[in-house]
Design an enzyme around this catalytic site. Structure first.
Site, PDB file in Angstrom:
ATOM      1  N   CYS A  85       0.843  -1.202   0.000  1.00  0.00           N
ATOM      2  CA  CYS A  85       0.000   0.000   0.000  1.00  0.00           C
ATOM      3  C   CYS A  85       0.883   1.260   0.000  1.00  0.00           C
ATOM      4  O   CYS A  85       1.476   1.564  -1.014  1.00  0.00           O
ATOM      5  CB  CYS A  85      -0.960  -0.041   1.190  1.00  0.00           C
ATOM      6  SG  CYS A  85      -2.328   1.131   1.041  1.00  0.00           S
ATOM      7  N   HIS A 196      -3.528  -5.590   1.269  1.00  0.00           N
ATOM      8  CA  HIS A 196      -2.756  -5.788   2.499  1.00  0.00           C
ATOM      9  C   HIS A 196      -2.658  -7.275   2.856  1.00  0.00           C
ATOM     10  O   HIS A 196      -3.564  -7.818   3.502  1.00  0.00           O
ATOM     11  CB  HIS A 196      -3.428  -5.048   3.658  1.00  0.00           C
ATOM     12  CG  HIS A 196      -3.237  -3.578   3.619  1.00  0.00           C
ATOM     13  ND1 HIS A 196      -2.264  -2.933   4.351  1.00  0.00           N
ATOM     14  CD2 HIS A 196      -3.889  -2.620   2.916  1.00  0.00           C
ATOM     15  CE1 HIS A 196      -2.334  -1.627   4.114  1.00  0.00           C
ATOM     16  NE2 HIS A 196      -3.313  -1.407   3.254  1.00  0.00           N
ATOM     17  N   GLU A 198      -0.786  -8.604   5.119  1.00  0.00           N
ATOM     18  CA  GLU A 198      -0.645  -8.780   6.575  1.00  0.00           C
ATOM     19  C   GLU A 198      -2.008  -8.785   7.271  1.00  0.00           C
ATOM     20  O   GLU A 198      -2.144  -9.321   8.363  1.00  0.00           O
ATOM     21  CB  GLU A 198       0.263  -7.688   7.155  1.00  0.00           C
ATOM     22  CG  GLU A 198      -0.383  -6.333   7.386  1.00  0.00           C
ATOM     23  CD  GLU A 198      -0.563  -5.500   6.115  1.00  0.00           C
ATOM     24  OE1 GLU A 198      -0.302  -6.011   5.015  1.00  0.00           O
ATOM     25  OE2 GLU A 198      -0.989  -4.332   6.241  1.00  0.00           O
TER      26      GLU A 198
END
Length: 223
Positions: A85, A196, A198
């Protein structure tokens, strides 16, 4: 066990989750303030957030920080460099990846889950995926509309798709060229992506599809 630096700029806000995901994937990880050095690390992750509050352009100021010269050196040595990002925006602003992240086609902040088609399994970050595999991750950005005059210097790693892997206009959340959600450099050791991984690294988060990004990176660094 390979050790990764998760670089923290003023305004970074996804560093703790990224450290946790790397550790779950089998690597070591440390949060590194942008004024520190990168000695003895096997790779780098530039996490998401709003570094310098996106002043001027998202990622523009962080890309000119002194630590980015060390990131470029590590990338030149073939070590993994992942931008997520805001980290992707920093990579394009620094010239480590070609192209730019423009404001979304409909100029507003987007925060939702999307489907992605894995388009290239030969990068440092995608070897644990199957070619054409459809995965699910969240996005959260206002400037994720990827564009490049010349795609000859990049490889498309992820594309926005529907849940069946069809690349259709309705599945493209931000107007990105060719529905691009993530690209790598020609060597495959530098990758930027707007979704994302994560935040999709455990079932209790709603998906663990993103964990393979970190597992691929950790395995590569063990070489």
């Amino acid at each position: 066990m390979p050790k990764f630096a998760v670089i923290v700029f003023p305004g970074t806000n996804c560093d703790f989750e990224t450290v946790s995901a790397i550790k779950k994937a089998g690597g070591k990880a440390e949060r590194v303030w942008y004024k520190q050095g990168l000695k003895d690390f096997d790779g780098v992750v530039l996490p998401g957030g709003f570094s310098y509050a996106d002043y001027l352009r998202a990622g523009a100021i962080s890309a000119r920080a002194e630590i980015m010269e060390e990131v470029k050196a590590l990338a030149g040595e073939g070590k993994p460099v992942l931008g997520i990002c805001n980290g992707f925006q920093v990579l394009t602003e620094s010239g480590l990846l070609s192209g730019a992240l423009r404001p979304n086609k409909i100029p507003r902040f987007l925060c939702r889950w999307v489907y992605l088609k894995v388009s290239d399994t030969q990068t440092t970050f995608t070897k644990f995926y199957e070619e054409g595999e459809v995965i699910r991750m969240p996005i959260a950005h206002a400037e994720g509309n990827y564009y490049a005059d010349d795609l000859g210097k990049v490889k498309i790693a992820f594309q926005y798709s529907d849940e069946k892997g069809n690349i259709i206009e309705e599945a493209n959340p931000n107007g990105s060229l060719l529905h691009i959600a993530g690209i790598s450099n020609e060597k495959g050791n530098v990758l930027g992506m707007m979704p994302h991984p994560e935040r999709a690294s455990d079932k209790w988060l709603g998906s663990e599809d993103g964990l393979k990004v970190f597992k691929s990176m950790v395995e590569y660094a063990k070489r």
